[in-house]
Design an enzyme around this catalytic site. Structure first.
Site, PDB file in Angstrom:
ATOM      1  N   GLU A 161       0.793  -1.233   0.000  1.00 33.01           N
ATOM      2  CA  GLU A 161       0.000   0.000   0.000  1.00 33.01           C
ATOM      3  C   GLU A 161       0.823   1.281   0.000  1.00 33.01           C
ATOM      4  O   GLU A 161       0.685   2.118   0.914  1.00 33.01           O
ATOM      5  CB  GLU A 161      -0.940   0.009   1.209  1.00 33.01           C
ATOM      6  CG  GLU A 161      -1.906  -1.157   1.231  1.00 33.01           C
ATOM      7  CD  GLU A 161      -2.934  -1.079   2.339  1.00 33.01           C
ATOM      8  OE1 GLU A 161      -2.811  -0.219   3.232  1.00 33.01           O
ATOM      9  OE2 GLU A 161      -3.883  -1.885   2.314  1.00 33.01           O
ATOM     10  N   GLU A 362      -5.960  -8.581   1.175  1.00 28.05           N
ATOM     11  CA  GLU A 362      -6.529  -8.105   2.435  1.00 28.05           C
ATOM     12  C   GLU A 362      -7.993  -7.783   2.210  1.00 28.05           C
ATOM     13  O   GLU A 362      -8.362  -7.200   1.176  1.00 28.05           O
ATOM     14  CB  GLU A 362      -5.833  -6.829   2.955  1.00 28.05           C
ATOM     15  CG  GLU A 362      -4.496  -7.076   3.597  1.00 28.05           C
ATOM     16  CD  GLU A 362      -3.881  -5.820   4.212  1.00 28.05           C
ATOM     17  OE1 GLU A 362      -4.626  -5.016   4.810  1.00 28.05           O
ATOM     18  OE2 GLU A 362      -2.650  -5.661   4.084  1.00 28.05           O
TER      19      GLU A 362
END
Ligand code: BG6
Length: 462
Positions: A161, A362
């Protein structure tokens, strides 16, 4: 009833600093997560976490019992190179070799993230990702682990990320970064990723690698044309800028305009253009929790108003767009909106844009679980969340998306990035409180058994 493809990769995910603890053991150096200044001292830090460093065999045995096919975890760079570069720490190198062997013993494929928010502090002291030399240190670290583990670990993820890291820099990196520096960091992170693609393909036979951004599709608050413009810009700055760089090798036009309008100019090294245009991922790994809704700010809003939901920090950017609470979505107890239908739309949009296989690395529900006297955790709310999202995965596959796996957050309870251990995500409960590490006994939650049945049957009951 939704049936999944025979080889669908059911998994579970964690990161190093949120689980391992042992933050100074066996030669490990400090990372920015170990040193990060915290506003809230009432919550657990990462020094002990859930002591996965010492419990990894027990944890992997439990995960094998649950039936997972893939385990996504990250390597702590500071276990391999305590100072970010220089001497290798053999004990650290050995640790992940043991983890990989343990997984393979049960037939679980490792999906390894090279770096998950825990940049070595020694590199941060020299300017971190603002300093081009961090790219060189990262490349050397990546080559070291590719060479050490590439015979057994074939699937790799680059940098977790980078979009969230930069959008909420204060929370994750512990400091605010001016816009010009932020986007120079963006360039360095993305070039580091390009090198990782290149070197993974060169060093690992059949090695596969992908980027791992957090993708939240951006909706316009209304059908007003300017709200739609706001959504276009924020989609670009939050989502596509990163994946367009990885998958197409370019700065996209909307993002470039955004940078120009903010007087940001990026400096390129001579080799960057070639790297950008010639090295690409094999798949896209995506973290998905929610969607975001924005509107065009009005004059009256100025720069500081209109913060409306959990993602407010990344929405309040320089007058182009402003967060808007989507009235059609429910929220969890930590104020994050829940949007399972948005997951299908996000998957379809991503696949349409990049035509690459996708694995979800995720997705999950942070909640305050309760351990009953008889050692049970009745987390029906988590099962419900997962059920709704997995249904949409099935529906996306039916609609033609090449979704190859689903590896939710998280395999075991871990310390949340901002909200301590009370915000639990795992299938496996770890008995500790914010300030008392206790024995850290592991307990299987109801969701553990539910996921076990799903994996065993490959079918999601309606
Ligand atoms: C993702 C991160 O953005 O969100 C994880 O990759 C993190 O590291 C997860 O744990 C959930 O966020 P939080 O703040 O609840 O831990």
């Amino acid at each position: 009833m939704t049936t999944f493809p025979k080889n669908f990769l059911w998994g579970a995910s964690i990161s190093a600093h949120q689980t391992e603890g042992a933050y100074k053991s066996d030669g490990k150096g400090l990372s920015v997560q170990d040193t990060r200044q915290r506003d809230n001292h009432d919550i657990a830090d990462f020094t002990v976490a859930v002591d996965h460093y010492h419990h990894f065999k027990e944890d992997i045995r439990l995960l094998a019992e649950m039936g997972i096919k893939v385990f996504r975890f990250s390597i702590a760079w500071t276990r391999i190179f305590p100072e970010g570069r220089g001497e290798i720490n053999d004990l650290g190198l050995q640790h992940y070799s043991d983890v990989i062997d343990e997984l393979l013993k049960y037939g679980i494929q490792p999906y390894i993230t090279l770096n998950h928010f825990d940049l070595p502090q020694a590199l941060e002291d020299e300017g971190g990702w603002s300093n081009r030399s961090t790219v060189d240190a990262f490349v050397h670290y990546a080559e070291t682990v590719f060479e050490a583990y590439g015979d057994r670990a074939k699937h790799w993820l680059t940098i977790n990320e980078p979009n969230i890291m930069l959008l909420v820099d204060k929370k994750i990196l512990g400091k605010d970064i001016p816009l010009q520096e932020k986007y120079q960091q963006f360039h360095h992170l993305m070039i580091a990723e390009k090198y990782a693609f290149k070197r993974c393909h060169e060093l690992i036979e059949d090695g596969k690698i992908g980027p791992v951004p957090n993708i939240s599709l951006v909706y316009p608050a209304t059908s007003k044309p300017m709200d739609n413009q706001a959504a276009l810009y924020f989609n670009s700055v939050r989502n596509w800028a990163y994946l367009d760089f990885s998958c197409f090798g370019r700065y996209n036009a909307v993002f470039k305009d955004y940078l120009n309008r903010n007087d940001v100019s990026i400096s390129f090294a001579p080799e960057d253009q070639e790297l950008m245009e010639n090295h690409f991922p094999d798949f896209v790994a995506m973290n998905f929790y929610t969607t975001v809704t924005v509107e065009k700010p009005t004059e009256r809003d100025g720069m500081a108003n209109g913060i409306s939901d959990q993602q407010s920090e990344d929405i309040m950017e320089w007058g182009f767009y402003k967060g808007f609470t989507n009235p059609y979505l429910k929220k969890n107890e930590f104020n994050w909106t829940i949007d399972p239908d948005g997951l299908k739309t996000t998957l379809q949009t991503l696949y349409d844009r990049y035509h690459l296989p996708i694995i979800i690395t995720e997705n999950g529900l942070g909640a305050k679980d309760e351990l009953t006297e008889d050692g049970k955790i009745h987390d029906a709310y988590r099962i419900n969340y997962l059920q709704q999202h997995i249904e949409q995965c099935g529906s996306a596959i039916e609609a033609g998306v090449e979704l190859i796996g689903y590896s939710p957050w998280s395999a075991i309870d871990l310390v949340s990035v901002h909200e301590g251990i009370s915000k639990r995500y795992g299938f496996i409960y770890v008995d500790r409180t914010e300030h008392d590490a206790k024995e850290m006994t592991r307990y299987k939650k109801d969701s553990f058994y539910w996921y076990q049945t799903l994996i065993e049957t490959n079918q999601l009951p309606s």
